[in-house]
Write a protein that holds these residues in place. Structure first.
Motif, PDB file in Angstrom:
ATOM      1  N   PHE A  53     -28.685  78.171  26.499  1.00 46.42           N
ATOM      2  CA  PHE A  53     -27.946  76.918  26.294  1.00 46.42           C
ATOM      3  C   PHE A  53     -26.647  77.216  25.539  1.00 46.42           C
ATOM      4  CE2 PHE A  53     -32.497  75.922  26.347  1.00 46.42           C
ATOM      5  CZ  PHE A  53     -32.551  75.005  27.396  1.00 46.42           C
ATOM      6  N   PRO A  54     -25.654  77.788  26.217  1.00 47.03           N
ATOM      7  CA  PRO A  54     -24.426  78.231  25.536  1.00 47.03           C
ATOM      8  C   PRO A  54     -23.586  77.094  24.958  1.00 47.03           C
ATOM      9  CG  PRO A  54     -24.209  78.434  27.925  1.00 47.03           C
ATOM     10  CD  PRO A  54     -25.637  78.113  27.652  1.00 47.03           C
ATOM     11  N   SER A  55     -23.811  75.843  25.398  1.00 49.10           N
ATOM     12  CA  SER A  55     -23.040  74.728  24.857  1.00 49.10           C
ATOM     13  C   SER A  55     -23.674  74.138  23.599  1.00 49.10           C
ATOM     14  CB  SER A  55     -22.922  73.622  25.919  1.00 49.10           C
ATOM     15  OG  SER A  55     -24.185  73.069  26.219  1.00 49.10           O
ATOM     16  N   VAL A  56     -24.820  74.681  23.182  1.00 53.71           N
ATOM     17  CA  VAL A  56     -25.560  74.162  22.030  1.00 53.71           C
ATOM     18  C   VAL A  56     -25.404  75.109  20.842  1.00 53.71           C
ATOM     19  CG1 VAL A  56     -27.854  73.541  21.172  1.00 53.71           C
ATOM     20  CG2 VAL A  56     -27.230  73.031  23.537  1.00 53.71           C
ATOM     21  N   LYS A  57     -25.159  74.547  19.675  1.00 54.93           N
ATOM     22  CA  LYS A  57     -25.149  75.360  18.456  1.00 54.93           C
ATOM     23  C   LYS A  57     -26.597  75.675  18.067  1.00 54.93           C
ATOM     24  CE  LYS A  57     -22.414  76.493  15.843  1.00 54.93           C
ATOM     25  NZ  LYS A  57     -21.762  77.810  15.632  1.00 54.93           N
ATOM     26  N   VAL A  58     -26.874  76.956  17.815  1.00 60.68           N
ATOM     27  CA  VAL A  58     -28.214  77.398  17.419  1.00 60.68           C
ATOM     28  C   VAL A  58     -28.114  78.076  16.057  1.00 60.68           C
ATOM     29  CG1 VAL A  58     -30.203  78.839  17.996  1.00 60.68           C
ATOM     30  CG2 VAL A  58     -28.894  77.726  19.830  1.00 60.68           C
ATOM     31  N   GLN A  59     -28.963  77.657  15.133  1.00 56.23           N
ATOM     32  CA  GLN A  59     -28.986  78.264  13.800  1.00 56.23           C
ATOM     33  C   GLN A  59     -30.405  78.728  13.485  1.00 56.23           C
ATOM     34  OE1 GLN A  59     -27.164  75.258  11.233  1.00 56.23           O
ATOM     35  NE2 GLN A  59     -25.157  76.195  11.558  1.00 56.23           N
ATOM     36  N   SER A  60     -30.557  80.054  13.391  1.00 58.44           N
ATOM     37  CA  SER A  60     -31.846  80.623  12.971  1.00 58.44           C
ATOM     38  C   SER A  60     -31.832  80.767  11.458  1.00 58.44           C
ATOM     39  CB  SER A  60     -32.081  81.976  13.643  1.00 58.44           C
ATOM     40  OG  SER A  60     -31.181  82.956  13.139  1.00 58.44           O
ATOM     41  N   ILE A  61     -32.977  80.525  10.836  1.00 60.54           N
ATOM     42  CA  ILE A  61     -33.088  80.589   9.378  1.00 60.54           C
ATOM     43  C   ILE A  61     -34.248  81.512   9.019  1.00 60.54           C
ATOM     44  CG2 ILE A  61     -33.440  79.279   7.249  1.00 60.54           C
ATOM     45  CD1 ILE A  61     -32.490  76.788   8.784  1.00 60.54           C
ATOM     46  N   GLU A  62     -33.975  82.485   8.174  1.00 58.10           N
ATOM     47  CA  GLU A  62     -35.023  83.410   7.730  1.00 58.10           C
ATOM     48  C   GLU A  62     -34.985  83.522   6.215  1.00 58.10           C
ATOM     49  OE1 GLU A  62     -38.115  85.475   7.180  1.00 58.10           O
ATOM     50  OE2 GLU A  62     -37.638  84.851   9.230  1.00 58.10           O
ATOM     51  N   TRP A  63     -36.143  83.402   5.585  1.00 53.54           N
ATOM     52  CA  TRP A  63     -36.242  83.476   4.132  1.00 53.54           C
ATOM     53  C   TRP A  63     -36.375  84.918   3.639  1.00 53.54           C
ATOM     54  CZ3 TRP A  63     -40.271  84.956   0.770  1.00 53.54           C
ATOM     55  CH2 TRP A  63     -40.095  84.579  -0.565  1.00 53.54           C
ATOM     56  N   SER A  64     -36.957  85.799   4.469  1.00 59.16           N
ATOM     57  CA  SER A  64     -37.161  87.191   4.068  1.00 59.16           C
ATOM     58  C   SER A  64     -35.865  87.978   4.218  1.00 59.16           C
ATOM     59  CB  SER A  64     -38.255  87.831   4.931  1.00 59.16           C
ATOM     60  OG  SER A  64     -38.225  89.241   4.831  1.00 59.16           O
ATOM     61  N   THR A  65     -35.395  88.545   3.118  1.00 58.11           N
ATOM     62  CA  THR A  65     -34.178  89.359   3.165  1.00 58.11           C
ATOM     63  C   THR A  65     -34.387  90.599   4.028  1.00 58.11           C
ATOM     64  OG1 THR A  65     -33.725  88.616   0.912  1.00 58.11           O
ATOM     65  CG2 THR A  65     -32.367  90.391   1.753  1.00 58.11           C
ATOM     66  N   LEU A  66     -35.592  91.175   3.998  1.00 57.97           N
ATOM     67  CA  LEU A  66     -35.882  92.339   4.835  1.00 57.97           C
ATOM     68  C   LEU A  66     -35.734  91.997   6.306  1.00 57.97           C
ATOM     69  CD1 LEU A  66     -39.017  93.709   2.952  1.00 57.97           C
ATOM     70  CD2 LEU A  66     -36.909  94.994   3.340  1.00 57.97           C
ATOM     71  N   MET A  67     -36.316  90.888   6.731  1.00 60.60           N
ATOM     72  CA  MET A  67     -36.208  90.458   8.124  1.00 60.60           C
ATOM     73  C   MET A  67     -34.759  90.196   8.494  1.00 60.60           C
ATOM     74  SD  MET A  67     -39.289  90.009   9.715  1.00 60.60           S
ATOM     75  CE  MET A  67     -41.018  89.640   9.377  1.00 60.60           C
ATOM     76  N   TYR A  68     -34.036  89.538   7.591  1.00 58.25           N
ATOM     77  CA  TYR A  68     -32.642  89.185   7.854  1.00 58.25           C
ATOM     78  C   TYR A  68     -31.770  90.429   8.045  1.00 58.25           C
ATOM     79  CZ  TYR A  68     -27.932  87.376   7.050  1.00 58.25           C
ATOM     80  OH  TYR A  68     -26.597  87.098   7.176  1.00 58.25           O
ATOM     81  N   ILE A  69     -31.949  91.417   7.159  1.00 59.57           N
ATOM     82  CA  ILE A  69     -31.167  92.653   7.267  1.00 59.57           C
ATOM     83  C   ILE A  69     -31.425  93.328   8.612  1.00 59.57           C
ATOM     84  CG2 ILE A  69     -30.969  95.017   6.367  1.00 59.57           C
ATOM     85  CD1 ILE A  69     -31.371  93.832   3.561  1.00 59.57           C
ATOM     86  N   CYS A  70     -32.701  93.414   9.010  1.00 60.50           N
ATOM     87  CA  CYS A  70     -33.040  94.065  10.279  1.00 60.50           C
ATOM     88  C   CYS A  70     -32.474  93.282  11.460  1.00 60.50           C
ATOM     89  CB  CYS A  70     -34.549  94.204  10.413  1.00 60.50           C
ATOM     90  SG  CYS A  70     -35.293  95.378   9.253  1.00 60.50           S
ATOM     91  N   ASN A  71     -32.528  91.957  11.391  1.00 61.34           N
ATOM     92  CA  ASN A  71     -31.987  91.128  12.468  1.00 61.34           C
ATOM     93  C   ASN A  71     -30.490  91.349  12.619  1.00 61.34           C
ATOM     94  OD1 ASN A  71     -31.548  89.178  14.430  1.00 61.34           O
ATOM     95  ND2 ASN A  71     -32.190  87.465  13.179  1.00 61.34           N
ATOM     96  N   MET A  72     -29.765  91.311  11.508  1.00 58.17           N
ATOM     97  CA  MET A  72     -28.312  91.505  11.569  1.00 58.17           C
ATOM     98  C   MET A  72     -27.961  92.906  12.061  1.00 58.17           C
ATOM     99  SD  MET A  72     -26.886  88.662  10.791  1.00 58.17           S
ATOM    100  CE  MET A  72     -25.192  89.128  10.400  1.00 58.17           C
ATOM    101  N   ALA A  73     -28.734  93.911  11.622  1.00 60.41           N
ATOM    102  CA  ALA A  73     -28.453  95.293  12.008  1.00 60.41           C
ATOM    103  C   ALA A  73     -28.660  95.516  13.499  1.00 60.41           C
ATOM    104  CB  ALA A  73     -29.316  96.255  11.198  1.00 60.41           C
ATOM    105  N   ILE A  74     -29.603  94.804  14.094  1.00 54.06           N
ATOM    106  CA  ILE A  74     -29.845  94.937  15.532  1.00 54.06           C
ATOM    107  C   ILE A  74     -28.595  94.578  16.321  1.00 54.06           C
ATOM    108  CG2 ILE A  74     -31.021  93.732  17.439  1.00 54.06           C
ATOM    109  CD1 ILE A  74     -33.572  93.903  15.784  1.00 54.06           C
ATOM    110  N   TYR A  75     -27.856  93.583  15.835  1.00 52.78           N
ATOM    111  CA  TYR A  75     -26.659  93.146  16.544  1.00 52.78           C
ATOM    112  C   TYR A  75     -25.470  94.087  16.342  1.00 52.78           C
ATOM    113  CZ  TYR A  75     -28.710  88.632  17.777  1.00 52.78           C
ATOM    114  OH  TYR A  75     -29.488  87.640  18.322  1.00 52.78           O
ATOM    115  N   SER A  76     -25.506  94.891  15.286  1.00 53.39           N
ATOM    116  CA  SER A  76     -24.329  95.708  14.990  1.00 53.39           C
ATOM    117  C   SER A  76     -24.519  97.200  15.238  1.00 53.39           C
ATOM    118  CB  SER A  76     -23.905  95.494  13.526  1.00 53.39           C
ATOM    119  OG  SER A  76     -24.949  95.839  12.643  1.00 53.39           O
ATOM    120  N   THR A  77     -25.766  97.665  15.369  1.00 48.81           N
ATOM    121  CA  THR A  77     -25.957  99.098  15.564  1.00 48.81           C
ATOM    122  C   THR A  77     -25.498  99.523  16.956  1.00 48.81           C
ATOM    123  OG1 THR A  77     -27.538 100.928  15.494  1.00 48.81           O
ATOM    124  CG2 THR A  77     -28.349  98.838  16.358  1.00 48.81           C
ATOM    125  N   SER A  78     -24.908 100.685  17.030  1.00 49.16           N
ATOM    126  CA  SER A  78     -24.450 101.218  18.324  1.00 49.16           C
ATOM    127  C   SER A  78     -25.484 102.158  18.927  1.00 49.16           C
ATOM    128  CB  SER A  78     -23.117 101.958  18.145  1.00 49.16           C
ATOM    129  OG  SER A  78     -23.254 103.024  17.207  1.00 49.16           O
TER     130      SER A  78
END
Length: 462
Positions: free
Chosen positions: A269-294
């Protein structure tokens, strides 16, 4: 004079005893750590931008930064630093645990040990050590990717009065996990790095949990666990006809974990704003790193699972994830914070969204107080014309829940509070059970029945 000598002698004896007392050692280490990193407590990380802002910063530094949470206690720089240290210590802690398994064999007789050699039992322990090392190298890639993002966003992309302060703080964090920042703001790896000390509150269970969730969310073999959840959520979202509406729509997903479902929602649904929320900093770091690692990742999630294994090759089998080809959708915000303090963006036409849909997969039973989660969902009615709620998961309540509702009670509660069910399904037949990080090549396998419902709040906000 004698009294002073007596007091000093007593103090010396007490301190000598306390130095050998483990709880005192932990308490003292924590106090020293807090003192050394006190400034990190007052530096807040604002997601999804990864901007770091000291609490006493110039108000101009907050330009173009949205704050989605009333409280920022879970996203200060200290929590980021602690989570990075815990990730970095995975190899050391796991090798130590595997070493304990080896040491226990010394309690056996020589005949028993010789039989273990014939079984190649010690070769298995060595192979598991190699798997731990491989997992550690993968974690290093995630740490490096996340640090690069922090450095680029806060030092290379901005010019503000806080740059020197942030450089010092970020460099301290980097040095704790084997990296350093050059005067030109480039991240470099420290050769032959060894930590000065281990983080005393390191929770390796949570580290392994976060790393395993990378497999569950992004590897192909775990697609069978994701499909029942994705199909229900995406099918229900399709009934809302987002693409046929002019006003903006928002999908909010608390407890997003490593983010695959929110990623798929944003992609579909590219016309919809999506916001994921995570309380665990460990999970958040891994999620963000997945998008940036080459780099593509290879993970052995069951390496330390000795029980119930069919063979060594099954125990250490790798899962491959093509992370180099994963791109974050433009309409997806990955947020770090407590869902109970979440407030959606106000930058919407006419000041409100048309629809806010909350998606809660495997989430509501994590609440200590289930009513707080429901109240937070209902509070979103003040930011939109319609609130929708899509849930998938078991009612497997976690630590110290104040209330534990069954399916019938939860259905009645929704009705009492003004929700109307659009659909509700309960999957308990054997063929419909859903695994969760289940090792399908082991003797022990756990599966859940699923409660699926889609409800609409009937009392809109004023």
């Amino acid at each position: 004079m004698i009294d002073i000598l007596v007091i000093l002698t007593c103090l010396f004896i007490v301190m000598s005893v306390l130095r050998r007392y483990s709880p005192f050692q932990k308490w003292m280490a924590q106090r020293i750590d807090n003192a050394l990193h006190k400034s990190q407590l007052t530096t807040i990380l604002y997601s999804p931008s990864l901007r770091l802002i000291p609490k006493n910063a110039n108000p101009n530094d907050m330009n173009n930064i949205e704050n989605f949470f009333i409280s920022n206690n879970t996203s200060n720089l200290k929590s980021i630093s602690e989570s990075l240290r815990q990730l970095k210590e995975y190899s050391i802690k796991a090798h130590n645990a595997n070493g304990t398994i080896f040491k226990r064999t010394r309690e056996l007789s020589n005949d028993m040990i010789n039989q273990l050699r014939e079984l190649q039992y010690f070769s298995k322990i060595t192979k598991i050590n190699e798997s731990i090392q491989s997992n550690g190298q993968m974690i290093d890639l995630l740490i490096e990717s996340f640090l690069n993002d922090l450095v680029n966003v806060n030092l290379n992309s901005l010019n503000n009065d806080n740059k020197k302060f942030l450089y010092e703080q970020l460099n301290d964090i980097c040095k704790n996990v084997g990296y350093a920042i050059t005067p030109e703001y480039q991240l470099t790896k420290i050769l032959n790095f060894e930590p000065d000390s281990l983080y005393i509150n390191s929770d390796q269970y949570r580290v392994v949990e976060a790393v395993s969730h990378i497999c569950r969310d992004w590897s192909q073999p775990f697609q069978n666990e994701r499909t029942p959840i994705e199909e229900f959520v995406l099918n229900q979202l399709e009934t809302l006809n987002f693409n046929n509406q002019v006003e903006r729509n928002l999908v909010v997903m608390p407890g997003a974990g490593l983010g695959r479902l929110s990623h798929n929602i944003a992609t579909k649904f590219p016309s919809v704003k999506v916001q994921s929320i995570e309380w665990s900093t460990l999970m958040y770091i891994c999620n963000m790193a997945i998008y940036s690692t080459s780099h593509d990742l290879e993970i052995r999630p069951f390496a330390m699972h000795y029980s119930g294994q069919l063979s060594t090759s099954d125990q250490i089998r790798p899962y491959e994830i093509q992370t180099s080809s994963i791109t974050k959708p433009n309409n997806l915000d990955v947020l770090l914070g407590d869902f109970r303090t979440y407030v959606p963006s106000t930058g919407v036409q006419n000041g409100k969204y048309e629809t806010i849909t909350v998606v809660t997969p495997f989430f509501i039973d994590t609440a200590e107080n289930l009513f707080e989660y429901i109240e937070t969902i209902e509070s979103l009615r003040y930011h939109c014309k319609t609130v929708q709620w899509i849930n998938v998961g078991p009612l497997k309540y976690g630590t110290r829940p104040l209330v534990q509702l069954n399916v019938e009670e939860l259905e009645k509660l929704r009705k009492i509070r003004g929700w109307v069910d659009i659909s509700q399904l309960v999957s308990t037949d054997y063929e419909e059970l859903n695994g969760y990080l289940t090792d399908t090549k082991s003797l022990y396998q756990g599966y859940y029945g699923l409660l699926k419902f889609h409800s609409k709040l009937t009392n809109p906000g004023m």
